[in-house]
Structures are given as C-alpha cells and as structure tokens.
Enzyme design. Structure first.
Site, PDB file in Angstrom:
ATOM      1  N   CYS A   1       5.766  -1.589  -2.234  1.00  0.00           N
ATOM      2  CA  CYS A   1       6.802  -2.483  -1.718  1.00  0.00           C
ATOM      3  C   CYS A   1       7.505  -1.755  -0.568  1.00  0.00           C
ATOM      4  O   CYS A   1       7.298  -0.567  -0.356  1.00  0.00           O
ATOM      5  CB  CYS A   1       7.843  -2.780  -2.790  1.00  0.00           C
ATOM      6  SG  CYS A   1       7.141  -3.443  -4.295  1.00  0.00           S
TER       7      CYS A   1
ATOM      8  N   ARG B   1       3.798  -3.738   3.704  1.00  0.00           N
ATOM      9  CA  ARG B   1       3.795  -3.074   2.395  1.00  0.00           C
ATOM     10  C   ARG B   1       3.884  -4.072   1.235  1.00  0.00           C
ATOM     11  O   ARG B   1       3.790  -3.687   0.071  1.00  0.00           O
ATOM     12  CB  ARG B   1       4.979  -2.110   2.300  1.00  0.00           C
ATOM     13  CG  ARG B   1       4.964  -1.019   3.342  1.00  0.00           C
ATOM     14  CD  ARG B   1       6.173  -0.131   3.184  1.00  0.00           C
ATOM     15  NE  ARG B   1       6.137   0.561   1.914  1.00  0.00           N
ATOM     16  CZ  ARG B   1       5.481   1.679   1.674  1.00  0.00           C
ATOM     17  NH1 ARG B   1       4.794   2.247   2.641  1.00  0.00           N
ATOM     18  NH2 ARG B   1       5.507   2.227   0.484  1.00  0.00           N
TER      19      ARG B   1
ATOM     20  N   TRP C   1       5.645  -6.364  -3.371  1.00  0.00           N
ATOM     21  CA  TRP C   1       4.230  -6.561  -3.688  1.00  0.00           C
ATOM     22  C   TRP C   1       4.180  -6.480  -5.206  1.00  0.00           C
ATOM     23  O   TRP C   1       4.308  -5.410  -5.781  1.00  0.00           O
ATOM     24  CB  TRP C   1       3.413  -5.462  -3.038  1.00  0.00           C
ATOM     25  CG  TRP C   1       1.962  -5.564  -3.318  1.00  0.00           C
ATOM     26  CD1 TRP C   1       1.222  -4.800  -4.177  1.00  0.00           C
ATOM     27  CD2 TRP C   1       1.041  -6.471  -2.720  1.00  0.00           C
ATOM     28  NE1 TRP C   1      -0.079  -5.203  -4.150  1.00  0.00           N
ATOM     29  CE2 TRP C   1      -0.231  -6.223  -3.263  1.00  0.00           C
ATOM     30  CE3 TRP C   1       1.177  -7.492  -1.771  1.00  0.00           C
ATOM     31  CZ2 TRP C   1      -1.352  -6.942  -2.900  1.00  0.00           C
ATOM     32  CZ3 TRP C   1       0.042  -8.194  -1.405  1.00  0.00           C
ATOM     33  CH2 TRP C   1      -1.202  -7.913  -1.966  1.00  0.00           C
TER      34      TRP C   1
ATOM     35  N   ASN D   1      10.428   0.675  -5.512  1.00  0.00           N
ATOM     36  CA  ASN D   1       9.006   0.641  -5.190  1.00  0.00           C
ATOM     37  C   ASN D   1       8.315   1.575  -6.163  1.00  0.00           C
ATOM     38  O   ASN D   1       8.757   2.709  -6.331  1.00  0.00           O
ATOM     39  CB  ASN D   1       8.815   1.112  -3.739  1.00  0.00           C
ATOM     40  CG  ASN D   1       7.367   1.352  -3.377  1.00  0.00           C
ATOM     41  OD1 ASN D   1       6.470   0.759  -3.978  1.00  0.00           O
ATOM     42  ND2 ASN D   1       7.147   2.211  -2.405  1.00  0.00           N
ATOM     43  N   GLY D   2       7.235   1.113  -6.819  1.00  0.00           N
ATOM     44  CA  GLY D   2       6.519   1.981  -7.749  1.00  0.00           C
ATOM     45  C   GLY D   2       6.331   1.296  -9.082  1.00  0.00           C
ATOM     46  O   GLY D   2       6.483   0.080  -9.202  1.00  0.00           O
TER      47      GLY D   2
ATOM     48  N   GLU E   1     -22.479  -1.110   0.835  1.00  0.00           N
ATOM     49  CA  GLU E   1     -21.124  -1.202   1.381  1.00  0.00           C
ATOM     50  C   GLU E   1     -21.045  -0.488   2.739  1.00  0.00           C
ATOM     51  O   GLU E   1     -20.385  -0.968   3.659  1.00  0.00           O
ATOM     52  CB  GLU E   1     -20.119  -0.612   0.376  1.00  0.00           C
ATOM     53  CG  GLU E   1     -18.679  -0.564   0.845  1.00  0.00           C
ATOM     54  CD  GLU E   1     -18.071  -1.921   1.180  1.00  0.00           C
ATOM     55  OE1 GLU E   1     -18.685  -2.955   0.906  1.00  0.00           O
ATOM     56  OE2 GLU E   1     -16.972  -1.937   1.764  1.00  0.00           O
TER      57      GLU E   1
ATOM     58  N   LYS F   1     -19.792  -2.468   6.064  1.00  0.00           N
ATOM     59  CA  LYS F   1     -18.671  -1.995   6.898  1.00  0.00           C
ATOM     60  C   LYS F   1     -19.138  -1.836   8.333  1.00  0.00           C
ATOM     61  O   LYS F   1     -18.470  -2.233   9.284  1.00  0.00           O
ATOM     62  CB  LYS F   1     -18.199  -0.650   6.342  1.00  0.00           C
ATOM     63  CG  LYS F   1     -16.770  -0.385   6.153  1.00  0.00           C
ATOM     64  CD  LYS F   1     -15.942  -1.210   5.235  1.00  0.00           C
ATOM     65  CE  LYS F   1     -16.348  -2.566   4.872  1.00  0.00           C
ATOM     66  NZ  LYS F   1     -15.601  -3.240   3.849  1.00  0.00           N
TER      67      LYS F   1
ATOM     68  N   GLU G   1     -19.762  -5.356  10.040  1.00  0.00           N
ATOM     69  CA  GLU G   1     -18.644  -6.270  10.273  1.00  0.00           C
ATOM     70  C   GLU G   1     -17.658  -5.784  11.326  1.00  0.00           C
ATOM     71  O   GLU G   1     -17.016  -6.599  11.975  1.00  0.00           O
ATOM     72  CB  GLU G   1     -17.916  -6.630   8.969  1.00  0.00           C
ATOM     73  CG  GLU G   1     -17.085  -5.525   8.358  1.00  0.00           C
ATOM     74  CD  GLU G   1     -16.320  -6.008   7.112  1.00  0.00           C
ATOM     75  OE1 GLU G   1     -16.225  -5.233   6.165  1.00  0.00           O
ATOM     76  OE2 GLU G   1     -15.820  -7.139   7.109  1.00  0.00           O
TER      77      GLU G   1
ATOM     78  N   HIS H   1     -41.429  -0.404   0.706  1.00  0.00           N
ATOM     79  CA  HIS H   1     -41.976  -1.736   0.425  1.00  0.00           C
ATOM     80  C   HIS H   1     -41.702  -2.722   1.559  1.00  0.00           C
ATOM     81  O   HIS H   1     -41.778  -3.931   1.352  1.00  0.00           O
ATOM     82  CB  HIS H   1     -41.405  -2.268  -0.900  1.00  0.00           C
ATOM     83  CG  HIS H   1     -41.778  -1.423  -2.069  1.00  0.00           C
ATOM     84  ND1 HIS H   1     -43.066  -1.337  -2.554  1.00  0.00           N
ATOM     85  CD2 HIS H   1     -41.051  -0.570  -2.831  1.00  0.00           C
ATOM     86  CE1 HIS H   1     -43.113  -0.501  -3.573  1.00  0.00           C
ATOM     87  NE2 HIS H   1     -41.897  -0.012  -3.757  1.00  0.00           N
TER      88      HIS H   1
ATOM     89  N   LYS I   1      -9.622 -12.531   6.285  1.00  0.00           N
ATOM     90  CA  LYS I   1      -9.345 -11.661   5.136  1.00  0.00           C
ATOM     91  C   LYS I   1      -9.604 -12.397   3.824  1.00  0.00           C
ATOM     92  O   LYS I   1     -10.140 -11.832   2.885  1.00  0.00           O
ATOM     93  CB  LYS I   1      -7.892 -11.182   5.210  1.00  0.00           C
ATOM     94  CG  LYS I   1      -7.517 -10.170   4.136  1.00  0.00           C
ATOM     95  CD  LYS I   1      -8.181  -8.837   4.393  1.00  0.00           C
ATOM     96  CE  LYS I   1      -7.920  -7.825   3.310  1.00  0.00           C
ATOM     97  NZ  LYS I   1      -8.917  -6.744   3.328  1.00  0.00           N
TER      98      LYS I   1
HETATM   99  O1  M6R Z   1     -10.762 -11.070  -1.746  1.00  0.00           O
HETATM  100  P1  M6R Z   1     -12.163 -10.832  -2.196  1.00  0.00           P
HETATM  101  O2  M6R Z   1     -12.399  -9.456  -2.697  1.00  0.00           O
HETATM  102  O3  M6R Z   1     -12.629 -11.842  -3.183  1.00  0.00           O
HETATM  103  O4  M6R Z   1     -13.049 -11.016  -0.893  1.00  0.00           O
HETATM  104  C1  M6R Z   1     -14.441 -11.032  -0.959  1.00  0.00           C
HETATM  105  C2  M6R Z   1     -15.047 -10.760   0.397  1.00  0.00           C
HETATM  106  O5  M6R Z   1     -14.714 -11.783   1.291  1.00  0.00           O
HETATM  107  C3  M6R Z   1     -14.549  -9.427   0.956  1.00  0.00           C
HETATM  108  O6  M6R Z   1     -14.828  -8.391   0.054  1.00  0.00           O
HETATM  109  C4  M6R Z   1     -15.230  -9.097   2.295  1.00  0.00           C
HETATM  110  O7  M6R Z   1     -16.594  -8.904   2.120  1.00  0.00           O
HETATM  111  C5  M6R Z   1     -14.583  -7.844   2.873  1.00  0.00           C
HETATM  112  N1  M6R Z   1     -13.338  -8.161   3.504  1.00  0.00           N
HETATM  113  C6  M6R Z   1     -15.467  -7.143   3.840  1.00  0.00           C
HETATM  114  O8  M6R Z   1     -14.896  -5.939   4.244  1.00  0.00           O
END
Ligand code: M6R
Length: 596
Positions: free
Chosen positions: A2, A28, A74, A100-101, A469, A473, A476, A492, A591
């Site tokens: 927070c 935050r 938060w 906060n915490g 992953e 990363k 994207e 394969h 997001k």
């Molecule tokens: O909020 P979520 O974890 O459900 O989101 C799922 C995906 O949209 C999310 O993990 C997305 O792949 C990442 N932002 C990529 O970095």
C-alpha cells in the site's frame, strides 16, 4: 503493498499535499484510499476506489488541521470496501492509523481487544493498531509512548503512521515495509516512497527496520521502538520529480523485476514454519483432493505447469490446462480440485473455465494477486500470492510469487519427504534472487544477441515452464520471434530452425540424469553452430559447450526455476530496451484480458 503519506506544517495545503502524494503512490495500490487530519479532533474521509474517487468524496468535506496522513490500499485482509479503507480509528475517534504490510498476530490481538470491549468496524488486520493505542492512552501514556507500546505488540511487516487528536505530530514506525522522511523548511513529510513529497523537498531520511519516527513542523526525531535515540544520515535526492512512480527505474517492468525479493518475502510471510517443517495456508481449509486440475493463461499457465509438476512429484495426480481449451473438452473431474491461477483474477478465459468446473459440482480455488477479484469471489477458496500491484503488462514478480505460492499450496496438502529441505530453499530464495539482480550479466548477453533472427529456450522438468516463460517474455516485449521447448523435443522438429543466428538459452541445473540429458541437447545445437547461453548452477559441465553462462546459486531444482527465470526476465528486458520499445505497454497487449 500500500502507499502511505504524512505531512506536518503544510497549513492550508495539507489536504492537497496528501491527495497529491497519494496520486504518486497509486502504483502501490489502487483499490481504496483515504486521509485523516488532526487538530483538536481527528477527521477521516475514505472510500473504495481510486484516488480520483477520493478527490470527489473530499469535495465539500470540512477537514481541518495541518497534520495529516493518507493511504492508498492494496487489499490483503478484507475486500476493497469503504469500511476496509484506511485510515482506521479507535473507539473514541481520537486516533487514526494507516498501515502497509501484514500483521500476522492480528487475530489474536483482535480477539483480545474485542473481549475487553473494543468495537471493530472493518475486516482488516490494521484496525487492531488504533485500539491498542487507545488502551495505552487510557492508561495515561503520552501518545509517543502509547504508539511505541502498541507497535511493539505487532508481529509481521508494517509501515505505520498515526495521528492523535490534540497533537501536531505524525508518529511512524517501520518493520520490513518502506518509509522515508522528507525534511522541508518548517514542514516535514513521511511516505512509502520519495515521489510522494519530492515536489517540496530533496532532503530525506530513510527509516530502517525497528525504528520509530516523530515528525513536527519544526523538527523530527528517530528512536528505536524502546525510545533510544538513533543517529540518521540525511540524504539528498538527485533525481527529478518527473520520475515519479517508478522509483528511479526507467520502466515499471524493471522496477517490478527488482521488487521480487520483497514480494517473495511477503508471499512466504507467516505461512511457513521452518522449525516445525510445516506450511499453513489461511482461508483454504482442509483440502485433500484426489487430483488437481490447473486452469490458467499466458504466464499464469506457465506457473500452473510448474505447479502441476509439484503436485505430481508429491504423489497427487495433477495437470495444467490452458483455460481457453479446458472449456472445449472438460476432462473427467471426479473429486478433483480445480485451481485457477490468475494474477488479476479477471481473465475471462480462466473465469470461464472455473465457472465450468463449479457448475459440475467440484471445488475451485483461485490463486491470485487481487483481493476481492472476480476469481477470488467466485471460487470456493482464494489464496493470495501477495506480490503487490503489477503495472507493467509483462508479468514478472507475479510469476515468481505464483511459483512460491504453488510450492506452499503443494506442501500444505501433501507430506513431501523433503519438506524441510524445500522450506529452507524457499527461505533463501529472496536473497538468492537479490544476488542475481545484483550480479547478472544479462545486459551484456542482450547486447551480444540483440540482432538475432530468433531466440530459443529449452529446459526439462521444473525448468521446462521456465523455458516457455523466457520465450513469452522475449516475444511480448521485444516483438522478436522466440519459442520455448522441452529440450527433449528439439530433435523432433524445432532443430530445423536452429542456425548460427538463433541463440539457444538452456536452463541446466543439478548434475543428475536429467541434467546430463539436457547437456546432450545443448551439444546438438552447438554442433549446428547455434550460440548457447547456459543458465547454470555450475554443477554440470554445460559451460564447456556454452558461449555465455548466466550463473545461479546451487539450490533445490524447484527454486532454481525461479532464479533462472530472473536472468531470462532481465535478458528480455534489456533486448527490448535496446530497441527502445514501450516496455510497460507492449503493442496489441493489455494487462487484464477480459474477453474470451
Ligand atoms: O491475470 P492473469 O494472470 O490471469 O493473466 C493471464 C495472462 O494474460 C498473463 O499472464 C499474460 O500472459 C502476461 N501478462 C504476459 O506477461
């Protein structure tokens, strides 16, 4: 996580200063906000929603006093409602507190206070603090002593700021949650982060754990919680007020990568007992499923793949499904537990999979970052990863906290032989991640390969989701072609793609049969002239075949996956930064994906 702000001596500008400070701290937390000012009485205005809603609520409100505190929340205990917003007050209304915490012993304190006649108006852990202070004041303690005594009863993490009616002082204490003082002329400030008051002063004092501060318009003191004076250095901030919110980092993503040690600590806090070798998870009840089905998307799906392996290794049948595919052909459920892994708790595909499971009568659990999110509300149980808000679209700290949370979940539901060993590896994880953040040579790897045609990532076992992953990363935020493979699959088909201009990132940990197999796969790509970047703990001989080695400390294979991923986050970040991309908002992405 927070945001806290406090100020003394701003006269008529007190309210504006608090609200402006909160707006710089919104990164935050942003599910509710509030302020309190103190003169002969304490006035509080608070609301669920963002700072903008607080501004509207404040229009026409008659708050007086040139001493004030504010908070942007938060949620960790209780959903984001008006009542759960900070500041919280005692029964008399003379004390207001922002925090906060996480207070680990709050239930015990709350029961004790309720039994002695205190009335609680929220679900929060924070609310015990004003009532503890109230008791101390009633016994005749001066405010400073009353607050010090109250704070010394708290276990857990806290940054706390308090105002008391009739006293022109902001009192503050810190343990494992940041607080910094700002020193102006005839005015002082307090905040979770410097941008909150950077417009007014560049002179700051950072509080350390176990310290207590007292702020007045003409001065400030710092003591221990016992009241012993502490000498503090005054630092000068040399960055511009413009760089607010990112705490000096160029991008939220880089900041969030660097926040991982703290986020991991927060995720572990109060749930793991190393001495007893046990893991206890609040609010999940006594679940002992016959099988576990994970549903998730994107990065969260990679965490789910990792989680499914944790359960399988503990003898519980488990599988991870892409949420969007789950609904097209629902697998047999019998007595399975369906776990939705979702940072936001709002991803439409994941919600749809969870709803499908619920309709078929099985129990559902949300592993999420957002208290009160749709997934948290709709599932039978919610388990919070406690990463704090993630602003960058690319998930970083939420992936590592998901990995740790899923370890906790698996340990809490199974009798793993190696529980103590895993707990101790989890305990060391935050400092090991910090070591990588301090020492990683990811930037020079990024510079070497910024013009590659494509990037490939390979791993086995716990390192396979890390390979996926790493590739996600990379693609994207750099917009370059990247793929992750189970290393055994290379031969394969994908091996046909490998050239001298496609670096292969190989995650190799340990020196067992699996490690030897992946070293064999590395030799296959090396023989085709592909550059190899090994992410290695130095136990195997993979470095003999690698052009670069990104080192990780020796640890359990499960935690090695978190460490390896930290390097890969940094490589992707630096490649994207070399291209000058809008890293926090990659093209075409959002997001929170609320459509199927
Ligand atoms: O909020 P979520 O974890 O459900 O989101 C799922 C995906 O949209 C999310 O993990 C997305 O792949 C990442 N932002 C990529 O970095």
């Amino acid at each position: 996580m927070c945001g806290i702000i406090g100020c003394v001596g701003r006269d008529d500008a007190t309210l504006d200063t608090l609200v402006h400070g909160l707006s710089t701290l919104e990164y935050r937390g942003y599910d509710s906000a509030g302020v309190a000012t103190a003169s002969n009485s304490v006035d509080v205005v608070k609301t669920s929603g963002k700072i903008e809603e607080l501004r509207e609520t404040l229009e026409g409100a008659a708050l007086t006093g040139d001493v004030g505190i504010g908070h942007t929340r938060w949620s960790t205990h209780g959903p984001p409602t008006d009542a759960n917003s900070h500041p919280h007050q005692d029964c008399t209304g003379d004390v207001a507190v922002v925090h906060n915490g996480i207070i680990e012993n709050y239930q015990h304190l709350r029961d004790e206070l309720a039994a002695s006649g205190h009335t609680f108006t929220s679900d929060t852990d924070t609310e015990v603090i004003p009532h503890l202070v109230e008791d101390q004041l009633a016994e005749g303690a001066e405010p400073e002593r009353a607050i010090r005594n109250a704070v010394s009863r708290l276990e857990g993490s806290y940054a706390v700021a308090v105002v008391v009616a009739g006293h022109g002082t902001v009192y503050a204490a810190r343990n494992d949650s940041p607080l910094v003082l700002g020193l102006g002329e005839d005015e002082t400030f307090l905040a979770s982060d410097v941008p909150a008051f950077r417009d007014y002063t560049d002179q700051v004092v950072y509080l350390d754990d176990g310290e207590f501060a007292r702020l007045e318009d003409k001065g400030w003191t710092v003591t221990t919680l016992d009241g012993d004076p502490v000498e503090k250095d005054v630092d000068t901030i040399d960055w511009d007020p413009e760089e607010t919110g990112k705490s000096g980092y160029d991008h939220y993503m880089l900041k969030e990568i660097h926040e991982q040690p703290r986020a991991l600590r927060q995720c572990l806090r109060g749930r793991v007992d190393e001495m007893a070798g046990t893991v206890t998870i609040e609010d999940v009840g006594d679940l002992s499923p016959d099988g576990v089905q994970f549903v998730a998307c994107g990065t969260s799906y990679h965490a789910a793949l990792y989680g499914a392996q944790l359960f399988r290794d503990a003898g519980i049948p488990a599988q991870a499904f892409l949420a969007s595919e789950y609904v097209t052909s629902v697998p047999p459920l019998s007595d399975a537990l369906v776990v939705g892994v979702t940072q936001s708790g709002e991803t439409a595909d994941t919600l749809s999979a969870l709803r499908t499971a619920r309709k078929r009568g099985v129990k559902t659990l949300a592993v999420t970052n957002v208290v009160g999110s749709t997934a948290a509300r709709e599932c039978n149980h919610a388990f919070y990863i406690r990463a704090g808000p993630e602003i960058g679209v690319a998930a970083s700290k939420t992936f590592s906290t998901q990995q740790v949370a899923l370890n906790q979940l698996a340990l809490s539901m199974t009798d793993a032989d190696a529980t103590r060993e895993i707990i101790s590896a989890l305990r060391d994880l935050p400092s090991n991640v910090q070591r990588i953040l301090d020492e990683s040579t990811a930037r020079s790897v990024a510079e070497t390969y910024e013009n590659a045609d494509a990037y490939f990532f390979i791993g086995r076992g716990y390192q396979y989701p890390v390979a996926l992953e790493g590739a996600l990363k990379m693609k994207e935020i750099t917009y370059k072609h990247a793929e992750g493979f189970a290393s055994g699959e290379l031969k394969h088909g994908p091996l046909a793609l490998v050239t001298e201009n496609t670096p292969v990132f190989a995650v190799v940990t340990g020196d067992d049969e699996q490690a030897r197999k992946i070293v064999g796969n590395v030799k296959e790509v090396e023989a085709r002239d592909a550059p190899v970047v090994a992410i290695s703990d130095g136990q195997s001989d993979v470095s003999r075949y690698a052009d670069h080695v990104l080192e990780i400390p020796e640890t359990h294979p499960r935690t090695a996956a978190v460490l390896a991923n930290t390097h890969l986050q940094l490589v992707a970040y630096h490649v994207a930064n070399l291209f000058g991309h809008n890293i926090d908002k990659p093209r075409n992405l959002a997001k929170s994906v609320t459509v199927e």
